[in-house]
Write a protein that holds these residues in place. Structure first.
Motif, mmCIF file in Angstrom:
data_model
loop_
_atom_site.group_PDB
_atom_site.id
_atom_site.type_symbol
_atom_site.label_atom_id
_atom_site.label_comp_id
_atom_site.label_asym_id
_atom_site.label_seq_id
_atom_site.Cartn_x
_atom_site.Cartn_y
_atom_site.Cartn_z
ATOM 1 N N ILE A 218 36.696 18.681 22.133
ATOM 2 C CA ILE A 218 36.761 18.188 21.392
ATOM 3 C C ILE A 218 37.082 18.816 19.625
ATOM 4 O O ILE A 218 35.911 19.881 19.714
ATOM 5 N N SER A 220 36.706 18.258 16.576
ATOM 6 C CA SER A 220 35.522 17.719 15.337
ATOM 7 C C SER A 220 34.486 17.671 15.417
ATOM 8 O O SER A 220 33.886 16.744 16.687
ATOM 9 N N ALA A 223 32.848 13.898 15.127
ATOM 10 C CA ALA A 223 33.693 13.371 16.783
ATOM 11 C C ALA A 223 32.551 13.648 17.697
ATOM 12 O O ALA A 223 32.005 12.628 18.012
ATOM 13 N N GLN A 226 29.466 12.228 16.913
ATOM 14 C CA GLN A 226 29.061 10.314 17.143
ATOM 15 C C GLN A 226 29.068 10.364 18.480
ATOM 16 O O GLN A 226 28.594 9.037 18.933
#
Length: 322
Positions: A218, A220, A223, A226
């Motif tokens: 990923i 980010s 992200a 989260q």
């Protein structure tokens, strides 16, 4: 001799492109071409070979490039000697990877703007390969990335590496210490495929002879935070980046018997003989990061456990930016 015309030629020759040099100096391409033409007329020689689309200096252009650099350096020295080069009043394009953005970039920029209110910034957040390519091409003046850039006119300085740690959900991952094999049984989140953290993570599992259940890539940091906050997997993140994410109170650093490889950070920038602006900004970044690291070492009397502890410390010390 008009030094603005000399500066135009210097950047055209350095960046090997009239278009990129025009972007660097915030000029139109026609204005840039006019300056080069006026300089050629004054010198009585052609500096650029315009016979085909491939960029090429003439023999005279290659010789004059050395003089152009010396003239601009002399201009910079004269400004500094006469006192007009103390304050930064320029536009600068700065790029950074997400790890830097979430760790120290914002508080550093706040200090930089306070020290140099005339400095205008153009900020880009991208991956390391893109940032390295941008500073090599001259579309960025300064980048903070995981790898150094190498090209004519580009310098690189190493900054302190970032500690990488496993972060989990405090409600789900309650053990005081995990083995790498235990973490390998969980869903692992890390940076994009081929990035240094991704490669280092796979190498760590390989060295221990462990086949992780599943590794998700990923790009980010927010992200990943989260997802972990929502109970999905364990993430490998820069320690200091997570410390600033006070909106994710359930994030918890997971102690592990195998340490992740720190993330190297390099400042790569294009030298400019006409001004010390970039060097001044780089020195500011190095001093800021060194000061932050020194403060953390003095304050770190015990291992940090989770975000809730950072929130408490931050209230106790007013507005300490980490």
């Amino acid at each position: 001799m008009n030094l603005r015309f000399v500066e135009a030629f210097y950047w055209v020759a350095s960046l090997k492109s009239v278009t990129r040099a025009a972007e660097k100096l915030f000029l139109t391409q026609s204005a840039m071409s006019s300056r080069i033409a006026a300089l050629e007329e004054e010198l009585g020689v052609l500096l650029l070979d315009r016979r085909d689309k491939q960029f090429r200096l003439t023999a005279a252009g290659a010789r004059f490039f050395t003089y152009a650099q010396r003239l601009l350096e002399l201009q910079r020295e004269a400004k500094a000697e006469m006192g007009s080069g103390a304050a930064l009043a320029v536009s600068m394009r700065i790029g950074a990877i997400e790890s830097v953005l979430h760790s120290w970039l914002i508080p550093w920029i706040e200090k930089l703007r306070a020290d140099h209110p005339g400095l205008a910034l153009e900020l880009t957040v991208e991956t390391t390969p893109i940032l390295v390519e941008q500073v090599q091409r001259g579309t960025q003046d300064l980048v903070f990335a995981a790898l150094p850039a190498s090209a004519d006119g580009v310098r690189s300085r190493a900054l302190p590496a970032m500690d990488m740690v496993f972060m989990g959900n405090a409600q789900l991952h309650r053990k005081r210490r995990y083995t790498l094999a235990e973490l390998g049984e969980l869903e692992i989140l890390t940076f994009q495929r081929g990035s240094l953290p991704h490669v280092a993570l796979l190498d760590l599992f390989r060295q221990e002879g462990i086949e992780p259940r599943r590794v998700h890539t990923i790009s980010s940091i927010s992200a990943m935070a989260q997802l972990v906050q929502g109970g999905f997997g364990v993430a490998t993140l820069p320690r200091h980046a997570v410390q600033r994410m006070q909106t994710f109170p359930n994030l918890r650093q997971l102690a592990c018997d195998s340490a992740l490889q720190p993330l190297s950070i390099h400042a790569s920038y294009r030298t400019d003989p006409s001004t010390q602006a970039v060097e001044t900004v780089v020195k500011s970044a190095l001093a800021f990061v060194d000061a932050q690291n020194g403060s953390r070492k003095r304050a770190a009397s015990a291992p940090v456990v989770g975000i809730s502890q950072f929130s408490h410390q931050s209230k106790a010390s007013k507005k300490t930016m980490i």
